[in-house]
Design an enzyme around this catalytic site. Structure first.
Site, short mmCIF file in Angstrom:
data_model
loop_
_atom_site.label_atom_id
_atom_site.label_comp_id
_atom_site.label_asym_id
_atom_site.label_seq_id
_atom_site.Cartn_x
_atom_site.Cartn_y
_atom_site.Cartn_z
CD GLU A 103 -68.04 18.52 105.37
OE1 GLU A 103 -67.76 17.95 106.44
OE2 GLU A 103 -68.76 19.52 105.30
CB SER A 144 -74.63 17.53 103.13
OG SER A 144 -73.73 18.44 102.54
CB CYS A 198 -78.10 22.35 102.27
SG CYS A 198 -77.71 21.12 101.00
CG ASN A 199 -77.53 26.55 97.47
OD1 ASN A 199 -78.11 27.56 97.10
ND2 ASN A 199 -76.40 26.59 98.16
CB CYS A 233 -72.40 24.66 97.42
SG CYS A 233 -72.06 23.45 98.73
CB THR A 234 -73.73 26.69 102.63
OG1 THR A 234 -73.93 25.27 102.81
CG2 THR A 234 -75.07 27.36 102.37
CG HIS A 235 -69.60 22.60 101.95
ND1 HIS A 235 -70.91 22.22 102.05
CD2 HIS A 235 -68.91 21.80 102.81
CE1 HIS A 235 -71.01 21.22 102.92
NE2 HIS A 235 -69.83 20.96 103.40
#
Length: 263
Positions: A152, A8, A71-72, A184-186
Site C-alpha cells: 500500500e 481493504s 479480499c480473502n 491475498c489480492t495484494h
C-alpha cells in the site's frame, strides 16, 4: 450491469484488472477501504462491519447488481452474512486457490502465502482439509503480516519487502515447493520478487480470472449481454498511492474520497 468491488486497499484492483479482460458493457465501482487497512490483522467482527458498511454504500449509491469481495479475509468473515442479508444480489467472494494448486503441482508440495486472518479462518481450514484429503500433498503455510502495508505504501520492490519475502519463502524453496497460492489480492503485485527469490519454475496461483469468468456466467443468466464499453470508478476511504493504481489498471474514470461509515 453495475458491479461493486471492494478490498481493504488497492490489492483488489488486481481482480478488477482481470475483470477488464472479460467483462464488457458494465460499470465497476471499486472501494479501497484504506482507512481500515489491513483487514488481515483485524477481528472478524470488525471486518464484517466494514463489509456491511461498504455494501450498503454501494447499493444505496449505485444500485449495484453484483458484489465482488476482492479480499480473502473479507470473504472468510462476511460473505455468508452478506448473502443472507442480500439474497437477490450476485455475490462472489475470493478464496485461496488451493484446488488449482493441487491440480497443477508436480512435486506435491504447495506453498500458501496469506494474511493471518485468512489462514486462521474456518473457510480456509475446511477448504484445505477437504481438498488435501483428495490428493496427497504437503502444504507449507506462511502468514505475511506487514506485506499489505508495504504494498500500500508503494514499496513493492524495496529492500525491506524483499527481505520479508526472502524470510518467508526460504523454507518453501528448500522444500521443493513448485506451486504457491497467493492468498491475498495484494500479493500478485510482488509476484516478480517471489519468482526471483524462489529461483525455479514456480507457478503462482491467484483468482482474478476465475472470479471474472464466474461473474460473467452469473451476469449472463440475469440478462447481461457483455457488449459495449466498460467504466471503472475508484473510491477510497483514506489515503492512496496513485502510482499503484497506474501500475495495476490502465484506465479509470476518477477517484472519489468517500465516507461509508456515515452513508
Amino acid at each position: 450491469m453495475k458491479i461493486g468491488v471492494f478490498d481493504s486497499g488497492l490489492g483488489g484492483l488486481t481482480v478488477v484488472q482481470a475483470m477488464t479482460q472479460v467483462i464488457k458493457g458494465a460499470q465497476i465501482f471499486y472501494v479501497a477501504d484504506t482507512k481500515n487497512a489491513p483487514y488481515g490483522e483485524k477481528t472478524p467482527e470488525q471486518i464484517l462491519q466494514y463489509s456491511l458498511n461498504i455494501t450498503k454504500y454501494l447499493i444505496d449509491t449505485y444500485k449495484i447488481d453484483a458484489l465482488i469481495l476482492a479480499c480473502n479475509t473479507a470473504t472468510s468473515s462476511a460473505i455468508k452474512h452478506l448473502r443472507e442479508t442480500y439474497p437477490s444480489l450476485i455475490i462472489i467472494g475470493t478464496e485461496p486457490g488451493i484446488k488449482p494448486a493441487i491440480e497443477q503441482t508436480d512435486t506435491g508440495k504447495i506453498g500458501v502465502l496469506a494474511t493471518p486472518a485468512t489462514l486462521q479462518g474456518d473457510k480456509y481450514q475446511k477448504l484445505t482439509q477437504v481438498l488435501s484429503s483428495q490428493k496427497s500433498v504437503d502444504i507449507y503455510e506462511q502468514a505475511c503480516p506487514g506485506l499489505v502495508e508495504q504494498i500500500e505504501k508503494g514499496e513493492m520492490n524495496s529492500e525491506e519487502t524483499k527481505a520479508l519475502l526472502e524470510k518467508w519463502l526460504k523454507p518453501m524453496r528448500e522444500n521443493n515447493v513448485d506451486t504457491i497460492v497467493l492468498g491475498c489480492t495484494h500479493y500478485p503485485l510482488v509476484s516478480q520478487s517471489i519468482e526471483h527469490i524462489m529461483d525455479c519454475n514456480v507457478s503462482l496461483i491467484h483468482t482474478g480470472e476465475a472470479i471474472s469468468k464466474h461473474l460473467l456466467t452469473l451476469g449472463s443468466q440475469k440478462g447481461h449481454l457483455n457488449e459495449g464499453d466498460l467504466e471503472v470508478h475508484i473510491h477510497t476511504t483514506g489515503e492512496i498511492q496513485i502510482e499503484i493504481i497506474d501500475s495495476i489498471i490502465e484506465t479509470y474514470v476518477n477517484i472519489h474520497p468517500i465516507d461509508v461509515e456515515n452513508n
